[in-house]
Design a protein around this motif. Structure first.
Motif, PDB file in Angstrom:
ATOM      1  N   LYS A   1      44.733  39.327  32.645  1.00  0.00           N
ATOM      2  CA  LYS A   1      43.621  38.744  33.398  1.00  0.00           C
ATOM      3  C   LYS A   1      42.733  37.906  32.498  1.00  0.00           C
TER       4      LYS A   1
ATOM      5  N   ASP B   1      36.478  31.565  42.481  1.00  0.00           N
ATOM      6  CA  ASP B   1      37.370  32.440  43.251  1.00  0.00           C
ATOM      7  C   ASP B   1      38.315  33.214  42.329  1.00  0.00           C
ATOM      8  N   LEU B   2      38.909  32.508  41.366  1.00  0.00           N
ATOM      9  CA  LEU B   2      39.844  33.151  40.437  1.00  0.00           C
ATOM     10  C   LEU B   2      39.183  34.296  39.687  1.00  0.00           C
TER      11      LEU B   2
ATOM     12  N   THR C   1      36.461  35.923  40.331  1.00  0.00           N
ATOM     13  CA  THR C   1      36.060  36.999  41.247  1.00  0.00           C
ATOM     14  C   THR C   1      37.264  37.871  41.585  1.00  0.00           C
ATOM     15  N   ASN C   2      38.367  37.228  41.925  1.00  0.00           N
ATOM     16  CA  ASN C   2      39.578  37.968  42.295  1.00  0.00           C
ATOM     17  C   ASN C   2      40.157  38.770  41.133  1.00  0.00           C
TER      18      ASN C   2
ATOM     19  N   HIS D   1      33.254  39.491  37.307  1.00  0.00           N
ATOM     20  CA  HIS D   1      32.109  39.059  38.102  1.00  0.00           C
ATOM     21  C   HIS D   1      31.040  38.359  37.265  1.00  0.00           C
TER      22      HIS D   1
END
Length: 182
Positions: free
Chosen positions: A26, A138-139, A141-142, A146
């Motif tokens: 990630k 968006d990326l 967050t997903n 945060h």
């Protein structure tokens, strides 16, 4: 050129920070996204500075000041992006050539254009960056980052605001008389 051989972290490497508790995979995705944002922001910064230096005409003062402030905002955003890359465990991309090659936006060439053309080019670049940053909000967050998503949201507010100012400068209404109609 430095001859120092004691490299602490190699450019392009990512080593997830244990303190942030995000998985390596990630973090690598987030760092890649931020590196692209960093590169785009520096290309934007340099284009805004070019226009700041070269603006002429009856509306020179207002546009000159705006472009200087917009470039300053881009420089601050780039610094924030680079520091976040570093905090996540990446090595922020650096150097003009590397930044330009990594940027998803292409800079205007070195010629000087009328201010309307220059601002249209800035507006196009802002639009491309806005779309990218929205996707990166968006990326992140997903992926559960945060803090980075919030940082990008705050930057997006300023990016959109500066694009909106340019939109106003590009409107047809002006107090300057066109000499061709007199």
């Amino acid at each position: 050129m430095s001859t120092q051989k004691n490299v602490q972290r190699q450019a392009g490497s990512v080593e997830a920070s244990p303190a942030l508790r995000l998985e390596q995979e990630k973090v690598e995705q987030i760092v890649d996204a931020l590196q692209s944002d960093l590169a785009a922001t520096y290309v934007l910064y340099h284009q805004l500075k070019k226009h700041h230096w070269n603006v002429e005409g009856a509306e020179f003062r207002d546009i000159h000041v705006f472009l200087g402030e917009a470039a300053g905002a881009a420089e601050e955003a780039a610094d924030e992006l680079a520091e976040r890359v570093q905090a996540l465990g990446g090595v922020p991309i650096a150097g003009g050539k590397n930044l330009e090659e990594a940027a998803p936006v292409a800079p205007e060439d070195d010629d000087v254009y009328d201010i309307r053309t220059s601002l249209e080019n800035d507006m196009e670049m802002y639009g491309d960056i806005i779309e990218q940053v929205r996707g990166h909000v968006d990326l992140t967050t997903n992926l559960g980052d945060h803090a980075t998503a919030e940082m990008l949201r705050q930057q997006l507010i300023e990016i959109e605001e500066n694009a909106h100012h340019i939109e106003h400068y590009l409107e047809d209404d002006t107090l300057v008389l066109d000499s061709a109609t007199n």
